[in-house]
Each structure stands twice: as C-alpha cells, then as structure tokens.
Design an enzyme around this catalytic site. Structure first.
Site, PDB file in Angstrom:
ATOM      1  N   VAL A   1       0.479  -1.371   0.054  1.00 49.97           N
ATOM      2  CA  VAL A   1      -0.272  -0.500   0.008  1.00 49.97           C
ATOM      3  C   VAL A   1       0.850   1.262   0.343  1.00 49.97           C
ATOM      4  CG1 VAL A   1      -1.029   1.630   1.516  1.00 49.97           C
ATOM      5  CG2 VAL A   1      -2.050  -1.159   0.897  1.00 49.97           C
TER       6      VAL A   1
ATOM      7  N   GLU B   1      -8.121   2.604   2.520  1.00 48.34           N
ATOM      8  CA  GLU B   1      -6.874   2.393   1.127  1.00 48.34           C
ATOM      9  C   GLU B   1      -8.359   1.146   0.848  1.00 48.34           C
ATOM     10  OE1 GLU B   1      -5.228   4.397  -1.392  1.00 48.34           O
ATOM     11  OE2 GLU B   1      -6.193   2.635  -2.212  1.00 48.34           O
TER      12      GLU B   1
ATOM     13  N   GLU C   1      -4.543  -5.666  -4.792  1.00 47.87           N
ATOM     14  CA  GLU C   1      -2.647  -5.944  -5.377  1.00 47.87           C
ATOM     15  C   GLU C   1      -3.364  -6.360  -6.685  1.00 47.87           C
ATOM     16  OE1 GLU C   1      -0.802  -8.830  -2.855  1.00 47.87           O
ATOM     17  OE2 GLU C   1      -1.018  -7.093  -0.806  1.00 47.87           O
TER      18      GLU C   1
ATOM     19  N   ALA D   1     -16.991 -18.967  -7.868  1.00 48.50           N
ATOM     20  CA  ALA D   1     -16.408 -19.911  -6.626  1.00 48.50           C
ATOM     21  C   ALA D   1     -15.020 -20.524  -6.926  1.00 48.50           C
ATOM     22  CB  ALA D   1     -17.152 -21.147  -6.872  1.00 48.50           C
TER      23      ALA D   1
ATOM     24  N   CYS E   1      -5.577  -8.911   3.102  1.00 50.62           N
ATOM     25  CA  CYS E   1      -6.582  -8.342   4.172  1.00 50.62           C
ATOM     26  C   CYS E   1      -7.931  -9.172   4.638  1.00 50.62           C
ATOM     27  CB  CYS E   1      -7.079  -7.319   2.710  1.00 50.62           C
ATOM     28  SG  CYS E   1      -5.957  -5.889   2.330  1.00 50.62           S
TER      29      CYS E   1
HETATM   30  N1  LIG Z   1      -1.818  -5.270   0.753  1.00 49.12           N
HETATM   31  C1  LIG Z   1      -3.403  -5.192   0.225  1.00 49.12           C
HETATM   32  O1  LIG Z   1      -3.258  -5.055  -0.730  1.00 49.12           O
HETATM   33  C2  LIG Z   1      -4.243  -3.277   0.848  1.00 49.12           C
HETATM   34  C3  LIG Z   1      -4.965  -2.805   0.579  1.00 49.12           C
HETATM   35  C4  LIG Z   1      -5.697  -2.968   1.323  1.00 49.12           C
HETATM   36  C5  LIG Z   1      -5.051  -1.637   2.565  1.00 49.12           C
HETATM   37  N2  LIG Z   1      -3.910  -2.246   3.144  1.00 49.12           N
HETATM   38  C6  LIG Z   1      -3.620  -2.157   4.556  1.00 49.12           C
HETATM   39  O2  LIG Z   1      -2.329  -1.312   4.533  1.00 49.12           O
HETATM   40  C7  LIG Z   1      -1.692  -1.766   5.436  1.00 49.12           C
HETATM   41  C8  LIG Z   1      -0.403  -2.068   5.246  1.00 49.12           C
HETATM   42  O3  LIG Z   1      -0.214  -2.729   3.992  1.00 49.12           O
HETATM   43  P1  LIG Z   1       0.796  -3.271   3.559  1.00 49.12           P
HETATM   44  O4  LIG Z   1       0.147  -4.606   2.527  1.00 49.12           O
HETATM   45  O5  LIG Z   1       1.294  -1.987   2.415  1.00 49.12           O
HETATM   46  O6  LIG Z   1       1.609  -4.465   4.063  1.00 49.12           O
HETATM   47  P2  LIG Z   1       2.845  -5.022   4.162  1.00 49.12           P
HETATM   48  O7  LIG Z   1       3.899  -5.203   5.643  1.00 49.12           O
HETATM   49  O8  LIG Z   1       3.759  -4.769   2.745  1.00 49.12           O
HETATM   50  O9  LIG Z   1       4.258  -2.873   4.521  1.00 49.12           O
HETATM   51  C9  LIG Z   1       4.683  -2.789   5.253  1.00 49.12           C
HETATM   52  C10 LIG Z   1       5.700  -1.805   5.701  1.00 49.12           C
HETATM   53  O10 LIG Z   1       5.713  -1.471   6.304  1.00 49.12           O
HETATM   54  C11 LIG Z   1       7.096  -1.037   7.090  1.00 49.12           C
HETATM   55  N3  LIG Z   1       7.161  -0.457   8.680  1.00 49.12           N
HETATM   56  C12 LIG Z   1       6.584  -1.325   9.547  1.00 49.12           C
HETATM   57  N4  LIG Z   1       6.878  -0.392  10.983  1.00 49.12           N
HETATM   58  C13 LIG Z   1       7.050   1.037  10.469  1.00 49.12           C
HETATM   59  C14 LIG Z   1       8.013   1.899  10.693  1.00 49.12           C
HETATM   60  N5  LIG Z   1       7.488   2.356  12.587  1.00 49.12           N
HETATM   61  N6  LIG Z   1       8.285   3.003  10.197  1.00 49.12           N
HETATM   62  C15 LIG Z   1       9.072   2.822   8.959  1.00 49.12           C
HETATM   63  N7  LIG Z   1       8.497   1.500   7.928  1.00 49.12           N
HETATM   64  C16 LIG Z   1       7.645   0.561   8.667  1.00 49.12           C
HETATM   65  C17 LIG Z   1       7.609  -2.689   6.779  1.00 49.12           C
HETATM   66  O11 LIG Z   1       9.194  -2.950   6.258  1.00 49.12           O
HETATM   67  C18 LIG Z   1       6.936  -3.096   5.625  1.00 49.12           C
HETATM   68  O12 LIG Z   1       8.164  -2.706   4.759  1.00 49.12           O
HETATM   69  C19 LIG Z   1      -2.109  -2.813   6.315  1.00 49.12           C
HETATM   70  O13 LIG Z   1      -2.778  -2.066   7.377  1.00 49.12           O
HETATM   71  C20 LIG Z   1      -3.420  -3.315   5.292  1.00 49.12           C
HETATM   72  O14 LIG Z   1      -3.872  -3.925   6.121  1.00 49.12           O
HETATM   73  C21 LIG Z   1      -3.198  -3.282   2.266  1.00 49.12           C
END
Ligand SMILES: NC(=O)c1ccc[n+]([C@@H]2O[C@H](COP(=O)([O-])OP(=O)(O)OC[C@H]3O[C@@H](n4cnc5c(N)ncnc54)[C@H](O)[C@@H]3O)[C@@H](O)[C@H]2O)c1
Length: 439
Positions: A11, A151, A155, A255, A263
């Site tokens: 994200v 968001e 993906e 299905a 998520c």
């Molecule tokens: N993946 C999806 O399709 C999607 C879609 C919508 C919403 N979300 C939400 O978005 C959020 C992020 O999801 P994601 O899939 O991108 O996660 P992810 O695990 O791919 O990425 C998270 C990143 O944050 C970094 N991080 C953690 N703590 C940190 C800090 N204090 N300072 C700097 N960097 C830090 C980690 O190193 C990692 O690179 C989640 O809450 C998820 O539910 C995800």
C-alpha cells in the site's frame, strides 16, 4: 504538496508512487534498510504490474525519494501517511496496532507544526483518536491534525485502483485537515471521482465493512458451490444467473478454494473482534470466517478423491500458489492450507507460479519449484490449478495429458470446461460447484 509515506509495502509504495505522479513531492520511508536500498537502486521489492515504470518516471522527475531517515522525510511536510502493517494479533484476532502506534510516536518527535497525520493502514474504529493521543503524549507542543484515509486498492491492479478509484474515503474533524486532504487528492476531485468525507469513526468502519461484505459475498458463492455439487447444478451458471441482477452484481461471485490474502482474513477477524468488544456481535462475519476455513479443507477432500483417497507416493503438479494472480503476495493464501496437506500426506509436490517462489520457498517447505507448467506436470498423477494466472488459462491440455502418469485435473478456479478437459485426454476432472468427470 509535500508528503511523507511511512511504510513501503504493497500500500505505502503504490500510494507514494501515485501521489508523486499526481505532482506532489513524496518521501517514502521504511525501517527496513534493505528495502530502501533496493528502492534507491531503482528496484521494486514487490511484484505489482506497472509499478517499476511509474516509480522510475517519478524518481527521474525528482518528485520521489526513499529514505530510512524519518526526520529528513518529515522536513516541511504538509502530511505524513502511516501505511504500515496491521496484522492479526496473536491469540485474540484483534488488529495488531504496534506498528501504527510506534510510527505515530516517531512522527510526533520530528514532525513540523501544522502537519496532518493520516492513517492509511486498516485500523479498528477509534484508532485515529488513539494516534492523536499518542502523538500528544509524545510531543504536547506539536500543532497537528489527524485524518483517516483507508485504502481500497487491490494487489495486481493497484495502480489503476489508486488512480481511478471507485471512491476515496477521508475521515476528518477539522477544516485544516479537510483542506490538506482535498489538495492532496485534487487530481481525483478534478476528474470527478467520488470523495466521501466523513468523521473519523465512519471512515475507519467503512474499510472493515467493505472488506467483510466482499468476504461474505465470496463465501456465499463458495457455499452455494458445495450445494451445487450435491444437487447437480453448475455454480458458473448460477453465478451468472444471480450476478445479472443489478442488486447483486457479477463481481466476487467466482467459486473457488476460499478467500485468502493480506486483507480479508485479518480484517474479518478484526471486525468480529470489534463487534465482540462492543457487545454487538458480527455474527455473519464470524460465520464466514469459519465457513472459509471449511471451504479450504473441502478442497483437500476433492484432491484426495482424485488420488484414490491417498496422497502417498503420488506426484502432484500445483499451478499457482499466490493468493490471487498478478501478485507475489502469499499471505494467508489457500495454498498454505492445501499444499502442506499434500506434502504431509506423502505426495511429491511440484509447484509452478510466475511470481510466488520468492515468498513461497520459505512458506512451503518440501516442494520443488518448476518454472514451466508442462515440466511440472511431467509424470504427475494430478494437476491442480490453484491460482488462475493468465499463464495457466490456455494450456495445451492435450500435450500435457500425454506426459502425465495419470491425467487427472483439479480445477479449483473453474478455468476450464470439463468437456474440453476430457476430450484433451484427461481421465478425471473436478471443478468447484459443477459436474465432475470421472474416468
Ligand atoms: N495489501 C493490500 O492489498 C492492502 C489493501 C488495502 C489496505 N491495506 C492495509 O494497508 C496496511 C499496509 O499493508 P501492506 O500490505 O502494504 O503491508 P506490508 O507489510 O507490505 O508493508 C508494511 C511496511 O511498513 C514498514 N514499517 C513498519 N513499521 C514501520 C515504521 N515504524 N517506520 C517505517 N516503516 C515501517 C515495514 O517494514 C513494511 O515495509 C495494512 O493495514 C493493510 O491492512 C492493504
């Protein structure tokens, strides 16, 4: 606008790159130094179609940079987005807010006055207020606002989803935050994409309600599919028949082997937990979580049926292990339930996935990784289509069946027509929610 994005995952990186493409100046920050190093070298650490080119274009234009140094990234910013992970907390199903709160505290120490702290991570209702409390406790003098901006990108189609969203949801409680958010999303306002402005709690709730609704829709058709098998109906025809009803809609009615991914599993669990905590149980969501687990296990039963009730000594080719096509994300993929059952039952498992190997090697011990689907199926007793990558949608089934030891197919995404499979020389075919062909 000047923006900092904390977290360069699926994200944060996509959002940061797209904001820079809107013309904003963006600093992407991550704690993971190896990720930042790769990004600085022009390498995208995840697989997301089109992201590398868009990233390169904006770095080249001088609008997009990467750093591990939060203080540097936050210099003079108008807004800082928190886009870190919110995985399921071990033990109780709650969203783990450790990373969000740690980021909020770090921001508090180095953010400039007037900053808007935006939570993009998916977080339980009330979290934005907790973020504000955390920031106030860490730096009582800081002048700031909070905003919730969940968001909805998917993906595999993330750039298009971000650039052409069905809607943008913005939760605010001050004029100043509303103004900064509207300036950031101006390119979308100008193109008439709906912007839903709400209070903080409603914005947080919208995200969970949306994901739970989609998980319910998928699980509903998966349950209907099981019944179709019993009564002799074809779920593909049923899906089309109900999906053409404008009140229902055709999407999320395919299905398959159960939902997975980064998520739906964690967000349904978190919503169920929020309901319990507020003595307002989310009973449909709770049931969906259980039914989805049963659906994944039901798939194992289907594979067993095709292997004479015994995996031992069988060679099984598995095509696709990521939770869906066009991503390398393996989080909570159905493959993580199904493949270990094959391996544990004594099968020799040969996996082919266009992008899954990097993550999958660690998560699926005991399998071999084969680059080509025809090589994977060589001398196999069973071919399993588990993720419907385009690469697996138009296989030369006749050529494949000839090289298999026993040509049997478990098509867990209903990609192929059972009659075509049979005429290509397969002795047996099992789909999901439709007639099987036994040889
Ligand atoms: N993946 C999806 O399709 C999607 C879609 C919508 C919403 N979300 C939400 O978005 C959020 C992020 O999801 P994601 O899939 O991108 O996660 P992810 O695990 O791919 O990425 C998270 C990143 O944050 C970094 N991080 C953690 N703590 C940190 C800090 N204090 N300072 C700097 N960097 C830090 C980690 O190193 C990692 O690179 C989640 O809450 C998820 O539910 C995800």
């Amino acid at each position: 606008m000047k923006i900092a994005m904390i977290g360069t995952g699926y994200v944060g990186l996509v959002s940061g790159v797209c904001f820079s493409d809107f013309g904003h100046e963006v600093f992407c920050v991550d704690k993971d130094a190896s990720k930042i190093e790769r990004l600085e070298n022009g390498e995208v650490p995840i697989y997301e179609p089109g992201l590398d080119a868009l990233m390169a274009r904006n770095v080249e234009a001088g609008r997009l940079s990467f750093t591990t140094d939060l203080a540097k990234a936050l210099q003079d910013v108008d807004a800082v987005f928190i886009a870190v992970g919110t995985p399921t907390r071990r033990g109780d199903g709650h969203a783990d807010l450790t990373y969000v709160m740690a980021a909020a505290e770090e921001v508090a120490r180095v953010a400039p006055h007037g900053v808007v702290i935006v939570t993009k991570s998916t977080v339980p209702v009330g979290t934005n207020r907790k973020v504000a409390e955390t920031v106030r406790a860490a730096n009582p003098d800081l002048d700031f606002d909070v905003a919730s901006n969940p968001e909805f990108l998917r993906e595999g189609a993330a750039i298009d989803d971000f650039m052409k969203p069905d809607r943008v949801v913005v939760g605010v409680e001050s004029e100043r935050a509303a103004k900064v958010m509207s300036d950031i999303y101006r390119p979308l306002y100008l193109r008439d994409f709906p912007i839903v402005t709400t209070d903080l709690e409603s914005a947080e709730m919208i995200k969970y309600a949306a994901n739970a609704f989609l998980a319910i829709k998928i699980t509903f058709i998966n349950e209907v599919a099981a019944l179709c098998e019993k009564v002799g109906a074809d779920v593909k025809q049923v899906s089309r028949g109900i999906g053409l009803d404008g009140r229902i809609g055709p999407k999320f009615l395919h299905a398959g082997p159960g939902y997975g991914g980064s998520c739906f599993p964690k967000d349904t669990k978190a919503l169920a937990r929020i309901g319990q905590e507020h003595a307002s149980p989310m009973r449909i969501t709770e049931t969906v979580i259980d039914v989805n687990e049963e659906i994944k296990r039901r798939m194992i039963g289907k594979l067993k049926d095709l292997c004479g009730d015994n995996f031992n000594g069988k060679r099984v080719a598995v095509l696709g292990v990521t939770f869906k096509p066009n991503t390398d994300d393996m989080r909570d993929a159905p493959a993580l339930t199904i493949v270990p059952a094959l391996v544990g039952g004594g099968a020799e498992v040969r996996v082919c996935d266009p992008q899954g190997k990097r993550e999958g090697e660690r998560l699926l011990p005991g399998v071999s990784w084969i680059a080509d689907p025809y090589d994977a199926a060589q001398d196999a007793d069973l071919l399993v289509i588990l993720t419907e990558w385009n690469e697996f949608r138009a296989l030369d089934l006749e050529a494949m069946s000839k090289t298999m030891r026993r040509a049997a197919m478990a098509d867990l995404r209903n990609v192929y027509d059972p009659v075509d499979v049979k005429s290509a020389g397969f002795a047996a075919y099992i789909g999901v929610g439709r007639g099987d062909l036994e040889g």
